[in-house]
Design a protein around this motif. Structure first.
Motif, PDB file in Angstrom:
ATOM      1  N   ILE A 103      10.660   3.435   6.138  1.00 17.11           N
ATOM      2  CA  ILE A 103      11.420   3.080   4.943  1.00 17.11           C
ATOM      3  C   ILE A 103      10.871   3.824   3.735  1.00 17.11           C
ATOM      4  CG2 ILE A 103      12.077   1.165   3.415  1.00 17.11           C
ATOM      5  CD1 ILE A 103      11.814  -0.696   5.814  1.00 17.11           C
ATOM      6  N   PHE A 104       9.559   4.070   3.754  1.00 13.99           N
ATOM      7  CA  PHE A 104       8.888   4.665   2.599  1.00 13.99           C
ATOM      8  C   PHE A 104       8.597   6.150   2.765  1.00 13.99           C
ATOM      9  CE2 PHE A 104       7.670   0.210   3.066  1.00 13.99           C
ATOM     10  CZ  PHE A 104       8.061  -0.314   1.841  1.00 13.99           C
ATOM     11  N   VAL A 105       8.284   6.564   4.015  1.00 13.16           N
ATOM     12  CA  VAL A 105       7.834   7.947   4.243  1.00 13.16           C
ATOM     13  C   VAL A 105       8.503   8.512   5.494  1.00 13.16           C
ATOM     14  CG1 VAL A 105       5.838   9.424   4.653  1.00 13.16           C
ATOM     15  CG2 VAL A 105       5.580   7.384   3.256  1.00 13.16           C
ATOM     16  N   PRO A 106       9.093   9.705   5.410  1.00  6.58           N
ATOM     17  CA  PRO A 106       9.586  10.373   6.627  1.00  6.58           C
ATOM     18  C   PRO A 106       8.418  11.035   7.361  1.00  6.58           C
ATOM     19  CG  PRO A 106      10.069  11.714   4.709  1.00  6.58           C
ATOM     20  CD  PRO A 106       9.433  10.451   4.187  1.00  6.58           C
ATOM     21  N   TYR A 107       8.190  10.679   8.592  1.00  7.69           N
ATOM     22  CA  TYR A 107       7.067  11.227   9.349  1.00  7.69           C
ATOM     23  C   TYR A 107       7.497  11.430  10.804  1.00  7.69           C
ATOM     24  CZ  TYR A 107       6.539   6.560  11.298  1.00  7.69           C
ATOM     25  OH  TYR A 107       6.786   5.379  11.952  1.00  7.69           O
ATOM     26  N   GLU A 108       6.711  12.180  11.529  1.00  7.12           N
ATOM     27  CA  GLU A 108       6.938  12.409  12.952  1.00  7.12           C
ATOM     28  C   GLU A 108       5.615  12.218  13.697  1.00  7.12           C
ATOM     29  OE1 GLU A 108       9.774  12.833  14.387  1.00  7.12           O
ATOM     30  OE2 GLU A 108      10.953  13.000  12.520  1.00  7.12           O
ATOM     31  N   VAL A 109       5.704  11.654  14.888  1.00 10.83           N
ATOM     32  CA  VAL A 109       4.530  11.499  15.747  1.00 10.83           C
ATOM     33  C   VAL A 109       4.558  12.620  16.777  1.00 10.83           C
ATOM     34  CG1 VAL A 109       3.291  10.005  17.346  1.00 10.83           C
ATOM     35  CG2 VAL A 109       4.561   8.998  15.432  1.00 10.83           C
ATOM     36  N   GLN A 110       3.555  13.487  16.748  1.00 15.02           N
ATOM     37  CA  GLN A 110       3.541  14.638  17.647  1.00 15.02           C
ATOM     38  C   GLN A 110       3.218  14.256  19.084  1.00 15.02           C
ATOM     39  OE1 GLN A 110       1.134  17.921  16.367  1.00 15.02           O
ATOM     40  NE2 GLN A 110       2.123  18.093  14.355  1.00 15.02           N
ATOM     41  N   VAL A 122       5.371  -2.674  14.380  1.00 17.21           N
ATOM     42  CA  VAL A 122       6.271  -3.096  13.296  1.00 17.21           C
ATOM     43  C   VAL A 122       5.934  -2.334  12.012  1.00 17.21           C
ATOM     44  CG1 VAL A 122       6.928  -5.028  11.799  1.00 17.21           C
ATOM     45  CG2 VAL A 122       6.747  -5.367  14.266  1.00 17.21           C
ATOM     46  N   ILE A 123       4.643  -2.179  11.717  1.00 18.84           N
ATOM     47  CA  ILE A 123       4.240  -1.421  10.530  1.00 18.84           C
ATOM     48  C   ILE A 123       4.648   0.042  10.679  1.00 18.84           C
ATOM     49  CG2 ILE A 123       2.257  -0.579   9.214  1.00 18.84           C
ATOM     50  CD1 ILE A 123       0.870  -3.230   9.820  1.00 18.84           C
ATOM     51  N   LEU A 124       4.538   0.580  11.900  1.00 16.62           N
ATOM     52  CA  LEU A 124       4.948   1.958  12.154  1.00 16.62           C
ATOM     53  C   LEU A 124       6.432   2.144  11.844  1.00 16.62           C
ATOM     54  CD1 LEU A 124       4.066   4.747  13.328  1.00 16.62           C
ATOM     55  CD2 LEU A 124       4.807   3.893  15.561  1.00 16.62           C
ATOM     56  N   TYR A 179       0.839  -1.207   0.000  1.00 25.55           N
ATOM     57  CA  TYR A 179       0.000   0.000   0.000  1.00 25.55           C
ATOM     58  C   TYR A 179       0.872   1.254   0.000  1.00 25.55           C
ATOM     59  CZ  TYR A 179      -4.410  -2.463   0.940  1.00 25.55           C
ATOM     60  OH  TYR A 179      -5.527  -3.256   0.852  1.00 25.55           O
ATOM     61  N   PHE A 180       1.949   1.232   0.793  1.00 32.36           N
ATOM     62  CA  PHE A 180       2.843   2.383   0.837  1.00 32.36           C
ATOM     63  C   PHE A 180       3.494   2.622  -0.525  1.00 32.36           C
ATOM     64  CE2 PHE A 180       3.143   1.783   5.565  1.00 32.36           C
ATOM     65  CZ  PHE A 180       2.695   3.052   5.896  1.00 32.36           C
ATOM     66  N   ILE A 181       3.882   1.537  -1.187  1.00 28.93           N
ATOM     67  CA  ILE A 181       4.533   1.673  -2.495  1.00 28.93           C
ATOM     68  C   ILE A 181       3.558   2.254  -3.514  1.00 28.93           C
ATOM     69  CG2 ILE A 181       5.558   0.398  -4.418  1.00 28.93           C
ATOM     70  CD1 ILE A 181       6.675  -1.561  -2.323  1.00 28.93           C
ATOM     71  N   GLU A 217       2.679  10.761   4.211  1.00 26.12           N
ATOM     72  CA  GLU A 217       2.570  10.789   5.671  1.00 26.12           C
ATOM     73  C   GLU A 217       1.120  10.630   6.112  1.00 26.12           C
ATOM     74  OE1 GLU A 217       5.174  13.844   7.774  1.00 26.12           O
ATOM     75  OE2 GLU A 217       5.113  14.627   5.735  1.00 26.12           O
ATOM     76  N   PHE A 218       0.204  11.241   5.387  1.00 32.46           N
ATOM     77  CA  PHE A 218      -1.203  11.262   5.774  1.00 32.46           C
ATOM     78  C   PHE A 218      -1.795   9.855   5.879  1.00 32.46           C
ATOM     79  CE2 PHE A 218      -5.745  11.541   4.830  1.00 32.46           C
ATOM     80  CZ  PHE A 218      -6.155  12.523   5.722  1.00 32.46           C
ATOM     81  N   ILE A 219      -1.368   8.943   4.993  1.00 30.80           N
ATOM     82  CA  ILE A 219      -1.979   7.606   4.988  1.00 30.80           C
ATOM     83  C   ILE A 219      -1.335   6.656   5.990  1.00 30.80           C
ATOM     84  CG2 ILE A 219      -2.689   7.819   2.581  1.00 30.80           C
ATOM     85  CD1 ILE A 219      -0.368   5.956   1.846  1.00 30.80           C
ATOM     86  N   VAL A 220      -0.251   7.061   6.648  1.00 32.77           N
ATOM     87  CA  VAL A 220       0.410   6.165   7.608  1.00 32.77           C
ATOM     88  C   VAL A 220      -0.536   5.737   8.731  1.00 32.77           C
ATOM     89  CG1 VAL A 220       2.233   6.001   9.352  1.00 32.77           C
ATOM     90  CG2 VAL A 220       2.752   6.922   7.098  1.00 32.77           C
ATOM     91  N   PRO A 221      -1.203   6.666   9.452  1.00 31.64           N
ATOM     92  CA  PRO A 221      -2.123   6.231  10.517  1.00 31.64           C
ATOM     93  C   PRO A 221      -3.272   5.376   9.991  1.00 31.64           C
ATOM     94  CG  PRO A 221      -1.643   8.575  10.690  1.00 31.64           C
ATOM     95  CD  PRO A 221      -1.133   8.136   9.363  1.00 31.64           C
ATOM     96  N   GLY A 222      -3.800   5.705   8.815  1.00 31.66           N
ATOM     97  CA  GLY A 222      -4.910   4.939   8.263  1.00 31.66           C
ATOM     98  C   GLY A 222      -4.512   3.505   7.942  1.00 31.66           C
ATOM     99  N   LEU A 223      -3.324   3.317   7.379  1.00 32.84           N
ATOM    100  CA  LEU A 223      -2.878   1.965   7.038  1.00 32.84           C
ATOM    101  C   LEU A 223      -2.574   1.145   8.287  1.00 32.84           C
ATOM    102  CD1 LEU A 223      -0.581   2.642   3.950  1.00 32.84           C
ATOM    103  CD2 LEU A 223      -2.837   1.580   3.980  1.00 32.84           C
ATOM    104  N   ILE A 224      -2.014   1.788   9.311  1.00 32.06           N
ATOM    105  CA  ILE A 224      -1.785   1.071  10.569  1.00 32.06           C
ATOM    106  C   ILE A 224      -3.111   0.654  11.180  1.00 32.06           C
ATOM    107  CG2 ILE A 224      -0.904   1.284  12.926  1.00 32.06           C
ATOM    108  CD1 ILE A 224       1.217   3.192  11.857  1.00 32.06           C
TER     109      ILE A 224
END
Length: 255
Positions: free
Chosen positions: A127-134, A120-122, A35-37, A57-64
């Motif tokens: 590897i695919f997206v640089p993101y930060e958890v606030q 693990v998914i987080l 999905y990330f790819i 970055e936006f789809i990271v929480p949704g995919l998790i």
């Protein structure tokens, strides 16, 4: 409280999970990576920012959250269905283990598996997206609450199911579509009326929005954080009440 009984159930369920680690852990991680790819790299490179963050970055929480919901229900439903199918449920019912302790063992193990998969998914997402958890405490709170709530829901499905194929009906035909339509890959603010209003009746919207709030703050959330916490809390209480009733009456457990 019979701590030894809870520990025995918990260790048995975790040992069964580790025996099939390739399917149980790597399969959902691999699926999410795809999905990330596709969405994060291929489509995300052509998308504008949503809520002040890049699409990847936006789809990271949704995919998790997509993985957490499906894995929680599947792990918990299979964990209680197997003893019913094999007939070993009577050993549990006759053991000096209360309903609360049995649920702690089964649901605790299933929730642990789901949280491990989510973390693990987080880590894989980096590897695919640089993101930060606030807000790490809020992110972990939503992760654990969602895992526990849907493991309880899966436990209920495992008790109600009378065949292996029926264990997948709700996750495949109801839960996965609700997750895809709940803002996993988009913000519901992008929808025209009346579809945006209709989407607000989807309970998964509040889970994904609250989880996304922990990552990026209020600007990326679709609904108020209070509504998100309220939704997951109500669902948790409903599932706990249903599990309590099942053990109190012995519904589909003693026959």
């Amino acid at each position: 409280m019979n701590a030894h009984g809870i520990q025995a159930i918990y260790r048995f369920e975790m040992a069964r999970w580790f025996r099939t680690l390739g399917q149980s852990l790597f399969s959902p991680v691999l699926s999410t990576s795809l999905y990330f790819i596709v969405f994060g790299s291929a489509i995300g490179s052509r998308m504008v920012e949503i809520g002040g963050v890049s699409y990847g970055e936006f789809i990271v929480p949704g995919l998790i959250m997509l993985s957490i919901l499906t894995e929680s229900v599947s792990n918990a439903s299979f964990g209680i269905y197997m003893p019913r199918w094999a007939g070993t449920i009577y050993e549990l019912l006759s053991a000096p283990v209360s309903a609360f302790e049995a649920v702690c063992g089964y649901v605790g193990a299933a929730a642990t598996k789901s949280v491990i998969i989510g973390l693990v998914i987080l880590a894989t997402a980096r590897i695919f997206v640089p993101y930060e958890v606030q807000n790490w405490p809020a992110m972990l709170l939503f992760l654990v609450l969602t895992a526990v709530s849907f493991c309880l829901f899966g436990f209920i499905l495992g008790v109600l199911a009378d065949g292996f194929e029926k264990l997948q009906i709700v996750p495949m035909l109801i839960l996965t579509p609700l997750t895809f339509l709940g803002g996993t890959f988009y913000s519901i603010d992008m929808l025209p009326e009346p579809w945006r209003t209709v989407t607000l009746f989807n309970p998964v919207v509040y889970l994904i929005s609250g989880f996304r709030w922990a990552f990026f703050g209020e600007q990326a959330a679709d609904v108020n954080i209070g509504l998100s916490l309220g939704a997951i809390s109500v669902f948790l209480v409903v599932c706990l009440s249903a599990v309590w009733w099942i053990f109190k009456t012995g519904y589909r457990m003693k026959n």
